[in-house]
Design an enzyme around this catalytic site. Sequence first.
Site, PDB file in Angstrom:
ATOM      1  N   ARG A   1      -7.116   5.698  -5.694  1.00 37.82           N
ATOM      2  CA  ARG A   1      -6.861   7.129  -5.883  1.00 37.82           C
ATOM      3  C   ARG A   1      -7.181   7.563  -7.319  1.00 37.82           C
ATOM      4  O   ARG A   1      -7.805   8.612  -7.544  1.00 37.82           O
ATOM      5  CB  ARG A   1      -5.395   7.434  -5.539  1.00 37.82           C
ATOM      6  CG  ARG A   1      -5.050   7.074  -4.097  1.00 37.82           C
ATOM      7  CD  ARG A   1      -3.552   7.015  -3.850  1.00 37.82           C
ATOM      8  NE  ARG A   1      -2.951   8.341  -3.847  1.00 37.82           N
ATOM      9  CZ  ARG A   1      -1.649   8.550  -3.703  1.00 37.82           C
ATOM     10  NH1 ARG A   1      -0.820   7.530  -3.536  1.00 37.82           N
ATOM     11  NH2 ARG A   1      -1.168   9.780  -3.721  1.00 37.82           N
TER      12      ARG A   1
ATOM     13  N   THR B   1      -0.875   5.781   2.858  1.00 33.20           N
ATOM     14  CA  THR B   1      -2.085   5.010   3.132  1.00 33.20           C
ATOM     15  C   THR B   1      -1.798   4.145   4.355  1.00 33.20           C
ATOM     16  O   THR B   1      -0.732   3.539   4.450  1.00 33.20           O
ATOM     17  CB  THR B   1      -2.450   4.116   1.936  1.00 33.20           C
ATOM     18  OG1 THR B   1      -2.688   4.948   0.793  1.00 33.20           O
ATOM     19  CG2 THR B   1      -3.693   3.291   2.218  1.00 33.20           C
TER      20      THR B   1
ATOM     21  N   ILE C   1       0.863  -1.179   0.000  1.00 32.31           N
ATOM     22  CA  ILE C   1       0.000   0.000   0.000  1.00 32.31           C
ATOM     23  C   ILE C   1       0.900   1.229   0.000  1.00 32.31           C
ATOM     24  O   ILE C   1       2.083   1.152   0.358  1.00 32.31           O
ATOM     25  CB  ILE C   1      -0.992   0.017   1.197  1.00 32.31           C
ATOM     26  CG1 ILE C   1      -0.267  -0.142   2.526  1.00 32.31           C
ATOM     27  CG2 ILE C   1      -2.059  -1.031   1.030  1.00 32.31           C
ATOM     28  CD1 ILE C   1      -1.208  -0.098   3.736  1.00 32.31           C
ATOM     29  N   ASP C   2       0.362   2.359  -0.416  1.00 31.65           N
ATOM     30  CA  ASP C   2       1.176   3.557  -0.595  1.00 31.65           C
ATOM     31  C   ASP C   2       1.715   4.094   0.728  1.00 31.65           C
ATOM     32  O   ASP C   2       1.175   3.818   1.806  1.00 31.65           O
ATOM     33  CB  ASP C   2       0.348   4.651  -1.289  1.00 31.65           C
ATOM     34  CG  ASP C   2      -0.076   4.252  -2.690  1.00 31.65           C
ATOM     35  OD1 ASP C   2       0.675   3.492  -3.329  1.00 31.65           O
ATOM     36  OD2 ASP C   2      -1.155   4.678  -3.130  1.00 31.65           O
ATOM     37  N   LYS C   3       2.754   4.898   0.612  1.00 31.29           N
ATOM     38  CA  LYS C   3       3.447   5.470   1.771  1.00 31.29           C
ATOM     39  C   LYS C   3       2.493   6.091   2.785  1.00 31.29           C
ATOM     40  O   LYS C   3       2.601   5.868   3.986  1.00 31.29           O
ATOM     41  CB  LYS C   3       4.447   6.521   1.277  1.00 31.29           C
ATOM     42  CG  LYS C   3       5.133   7.324   2.369  1.00 31.29           C
ATOM     43  CD  LYS C   3       5.992   8.427   1.765  1.00 31.29           C
ATOM     44  CE  LYS C   3       6.584   9.305   2.850  1.00 31.29           C
ATOM     45  NZ  LYS C   3       7.376  10.430   2.274  1.00 31.29           N
TER      46      LYS C   3
END
Length: 346
Positions: free
Chosen positions: A254, A155, A151-153
């Site tokens: 997103r 998130t 998962i993104d930084k």
Amino acid sequence: MNNNIDLQEPEEELFEHYRFDVPKGQAFLRIDKYLMLMVPNATRNKIQNAATNGDIYVNDVTVKSNYKVKPLDVIRIMLSHPPFENRVDPEDIPLNIVYEDDALLLINKPANFVVHPGHGNYTGTLVNALAFHFENLPLNSSERPGLVHRIDKDTTGLLVVAKTEAAMTHLAKQFEDKTSEREYVALVWGNVKEDEGTITGNIARHVKDRMQMSVFADPEIGKHAVTHYKVLERFGYVTLISCKLETGRTHQIRVHLKHIGHTLFNDERYGGNLILKGTTFTKYKQFIDNCFKTLPRQALHAKTLGFVHPVTGEMMRFDTEIPKDMADCIEKWRNYSKSNASEEEE
């Protein structure tokens, strides 16, 4: 005397540092200009030097800096040393482990924590922490230890990590076959019209900005992606929704939500850090600024995760609380929405 001695120099091993699959819609453009758009922090001088040194390949042939990029070209930058992101130094970083057994572990990832090393983040990542806390984790298809998904930084939420080769294979197949269950909670700009719906659209790297992804109508561009959403609560200018992933593409939620006009609240990369809905009153702007300070990141949390245990065959489901920064921001919107509604009734 041995006449069979090979006097040729051995071929130097090259390592791929960047790869770009040029989309169908790309206009003809000099490769030095193209790579300046695509490679973070690149200068034209550095790119031209790379071309002069024979480090830039298009369709496996070296090219000079005046080469014109065409649709469907495969561009690779090849260097004689491995990229930093393939080197993992163990670091003593604490992990919030919510479940662990001999086959796997579940981590609740905080905000501002990068999952794996990459450009600008070669240390301080989840992978560095995993290398410190666990020995001999299996490598995934990208040579990253333990990671089944990411998962993104900024998130927050649940990640499953494999501890054995068998667990890695079993869990990765579940994600690939879309049988794992993943639910996210997101706060988005605008009043989402439908109570629930499905977003379908191929996702690929943005044509001009490699830090962004984009939705493409052409079925031959990008990877198939499906996101199901459901409205949880409406606050007028923003909406709290639940998203269930059928596929797991980079930035999928997103990008899909921006595509339907509901960018994630305070998602800087996709323009959600601007006031996209609401009034022009100074008081409202101050309220939004306070919300941004309370939640200094995109409003996205990986709340639940479900999968079949690779050893026991049991269906396992895990759930996490929405983190404080996001919960506080939601509460601000809840109060703002109620006060507005009461003012309108008076």
